[in-house]
Design an enzyme around this catalytic site. Structure first.
Site, mmCIF file in Angstrom:
data_model
loop_
_atom_site.group_PDB
_atom_site.id
_atom_site.type_symbol
_atom_site.label_atom_id
_atom_site.label_comp_id
_atom_site.label_asym_id
_atom_site.label_seq_id
_atom_site.Cartn_x
_atom_site.Cartn_y
_atom_site.Cartn_z
ATOM 1 N N SER A 15 -11.788 7.299 -18.116
ATOM 2 C CA SER A 15 -10.512 6.538 -18.452
ATOM 3 C C SER A 15 -9.870 6.869 -19.689
ATOM 4 C CB SER A 15 -10.965 5.037 -18.425
ATOM 5 O OG SER A 15 -11.269 4.930 -17.204
ATOM 6 N N ARG A 114 -4.455 5.257 -0.435
ATOM 7 C CA ARG A 114 -4.362 4.009 -1.359
ATOM 8 C C ARG A 114 -3.299 3.532 -1.767
ATOM 9 N NH1 ARG A 114 -8.756 6.557 -5.770
ATOM 10 N NH2 ARG A 114 -8.719 4.526 -6.513
ATOM 11 N N ASP A 312 -16.746 0.269 -10.750
ATOM 12 C CA ASP A 312 -17.394 1.703 -10.594
ATOM 13 C C ASP A 312 -18.652 1.960 -10.433
ATOM 14 O OD1 ASP A 312 -14.414 2.598 -10.557
ATOM 15 O OD2 ASP A 312 -14.400 3.327 -12.620
ATOM 16 N N LYS A 339 -11.269 2.385 -2.557
ATOM 17 C CA LYS A 339 -11.529 3.295 -3.730
ATOM 18 C C LYS A 339 -11.301 4.769 -3.046
ATOM 19 C CE LYS A 339 -11.925 0.621 -7.142
ATOM 20 N NZ LYS A 339 -10.927 1.093 -8.430
ATOM 21 N N ARG A 343 -15.954 2.397 -0.005
ATOM 22 C CA ARG A 343 -17.330 2.283 -0.808
ATOM 23 C C ARG A 343 -18.356 1.284 -0.097
ATOM 24 N NH1 ARG A 343 -15.732 3.801 -6.743
ATOM 25 N NH2 ARG A 343 -15.485 6.127 -6.428
HETATM 26 C C1 S3P Z 1 -9.536 2.798 -13.867
HETATM 27 C C2 S3P Z 1 -9.656 1.739 -13.437
HETATM 28 C C3 S3P Z 1 -10.298 1.285 -12.128
HETATM 29 C C4 S3P Z 1 -11.346 2.394 -12.009
HETATM 30 C C5 S3P Z 1 -11.323 3.595 -12.075
HETATM 31 C C6 S3P Z 1 -10.711 4.174 -13.391
HETATM 32 C C7 S3P Z 1 -8.850 3.122 -15.185
HETATM 33 O O1 S3P Z 1 -9.530 1.096 -11.206
HETATM 34 O O2 S3P Z 1 -11.870 2.105 -10.617
HETATM 35 O O3 S3P Z 1 -11.986 4.618 -11.764
HETATM 36 O O4 S3P Z 1 -8.859 4.223 -15.699
HETATM 37 O O5 S3P Z 1 -7.983 2.560 -15.342
HETATM 38 P P1 S3P Z 1 -8.791 -0.225 -10.914
HETATM 39 O O6 S3P Z 1 -7.898 -0.552 -12.115
HETATM 40 O O7 S3P Z 1 -7.797 0.220 -9.674
HETATM 41 O O8 S3P Z 1 -9.504 -1.232 -10.417
#
Ligand code: S3P
Length: 431
Positions: A15, A114, A312, A339, A343
């Protein structure tokens, strides 16, 4: 038999790596980024920024980004390919929306299923022109403008990606943008902006909601960024150590942002022997070491109120639950359906093949722990989902490699060094 032993430096956080690249591209001047995660997803963001006219080069172990400011993207001469990466697509759609350019975003099969309207509906309300496939999906075309309107956005479904997309758009919107999130989500964008000296006002409402306010347009002065280790990547080895007899590991330089380490609390509640030691702060994020050792786990109830902070980690928590005594119930997993794979389905499909007692009702998952004694090999389907492939690779330590996991290449999406790191920690166990 094998066990996990030793100490390991985990790769950079996914992230933060995306955000480090995007925010340095939107800064004025040169940024050196160290410990950037060079995974498929992050490289998608890097390439897209290059397609938008940003010069990015690698010098030894660092990446150098030559930022063009918050209104500095140049219209690309090709479609922007996000591959498998939801974070790339959603954050970059937000980032380009307040620049006066036309962009086409495309992605792979999984990403093309998605939802993108969760971001674009907000952007259309403030003046961006968007054409989506079947009203919700990639490929999409967006015509941005530097005349987007400052407004208040309410985000209904928990999503750090949607929040971050709106924050990135707001950086080049004239006036006050307010973003209200009904459920708190990871806050790396806000923290990195503050580290870069940007004024972001954040008001907590009842400890479960946030109001984020930015007054644009904003000029960001470049500042070097160091990326800390990824706690979600660490979670695989933490669970590996907890479920494998005689194991004890130390994972170093892990980012300890509270919105990302809720899985440690859950595993402790299950009886996991885990210690956390904070060591320093890097670019607005707490960092430290995690020690985990073999423990007798027990099943627990995980309420839906925790789901945004565990989003996650559910696949690897399911593996922990499958090796715990008794029943674990995980509530409110709706978002897991959307996702890299569905999942809930991916976990159930493989658990059923392994004879693990698993049930789902209204997106609540219950798993009964079971000691696995496999006589023959069992096929595991990753559904091309990196976190599913890594989760079952961890269970495979206990199954003496009898799990035959398809498409392990997908692991490179978030953790290219996973196999190398797992091999490094694996030691022969005499017991
Ligand atoms: C992320 C936010 C999450 C996460 C993804 C990374 C991010 O998704 O599942 O792996 O870096 O902002 P969501 O914001 O859609 O829940």
């Amino acid at each position: 038999m094998f066990k996990l032993k030793g100490s390991l430096l985990i790769s950079g956080d996914k992230s933060i790596s995306h955000r480090a690249l995007i925010l340095s591209a939107m800064s004025i001047g040169k940024t050196r980024i160290s410990n950037l995660l060079e995974s498929d997803d992050v490289i998608r963001t890097l390439n897209i920024l290059q397609n938008l006219g940003i010069k990015i080069i690698k010098n030894k172990k660092e990446w150098i980004v030559f930022g063009n400011g918050t209104n500095g993207f140049i219209e690309p001469d090709r479609a922007l390919n996000c591959g498998n990466s939801g974070t790339t697509a959603r954050l970059m759609i937000g980032a380009v929306s307040s620049n006066p350019i036309n962009c086409t975003f495309v992605g792979d099969n999984s990403l093309s299923k998605r939802s993108m309207s969760r971001v674009t509906l907000h952007l259309e309300k403030i003046g961006a022109n968007v054409q989506l496939t079947n009203k919700d999906y990639l490929p999409l075309m967006i015509s941005g403008t530097d005349q987007l309107l400052p407004m208040t956005h309410k985000i209904q479904k928990a999503s750090a990606q949607v929040k971050s997309a709106l924050i990135l758009a707001a950086l080049n919107i004239h006036g006050k943008t307010r973003i209200i999130e009904n459920v708190l989500t990871r806050d790396h964008t806000e923290r990195l902006l503050k580290f870069l000296g940007v004024k972001v006002n954040i008001k907590k409402i009842n400890n479960i909601r946030n109001e984020i306010e930015l007054n644009g347009p904003i000029e960001i002065k470049s500042k070097n960024i160091e990326v800390a280790g990824d706690p979600s990547s660490a979670s695989f080895f933490v669970v590996g150590a907890l479920i494998t007899p005689n194991s004890k590991i130390i994972l170093k330089n892990i980012m300890l942002n509270p919105s990302r380490i809720a899985f440690l609390k859950i595993l402790k509640k299950m009886g996991g022997k885990i210690k956390i030691k904070k060591t320093k702060k890097i670019c607005g994020e707490e960092v430290g070491n995690i020690t985990a050792e073999y423990s007798k786990l027990k099943g627990i109830k995980i309420p839906s109120s925790s789901s945004a902070f565990l989003i996650d980690e559910y696949p690897i928590l399911s593996i922990a639950a499958s090796q715990a005594k008794g029943k674990t119930v995980m509530k409110g997993l709706n978002e897991l359906r959307y996702k890299e794979s569905d999942r809930i389905r991916s976990i159930i499909y493989n658990f059923k093949n392994l004879g693990i007692d698993v049930h789902e009702k209204n997106n609540n998952l219950s798993i009964n722990g079971k000691k696995l004694e496999l006589e023959k090999s069992i096929k595991i389907k990753s559904f091309d989902d990196h976190r599913i492939a890594m989760s079952f690779s961890i269970l495979n330590i206990l199954c003496q490699n009898k799990l035959k996991i398809d498409n392990q290449k997908c692991i490179a999406i978030s953790y290219p060094d996973f196999k190398k790191h797992l091999k490094f920690l694996l030691k022969k166990s005499n017991a």
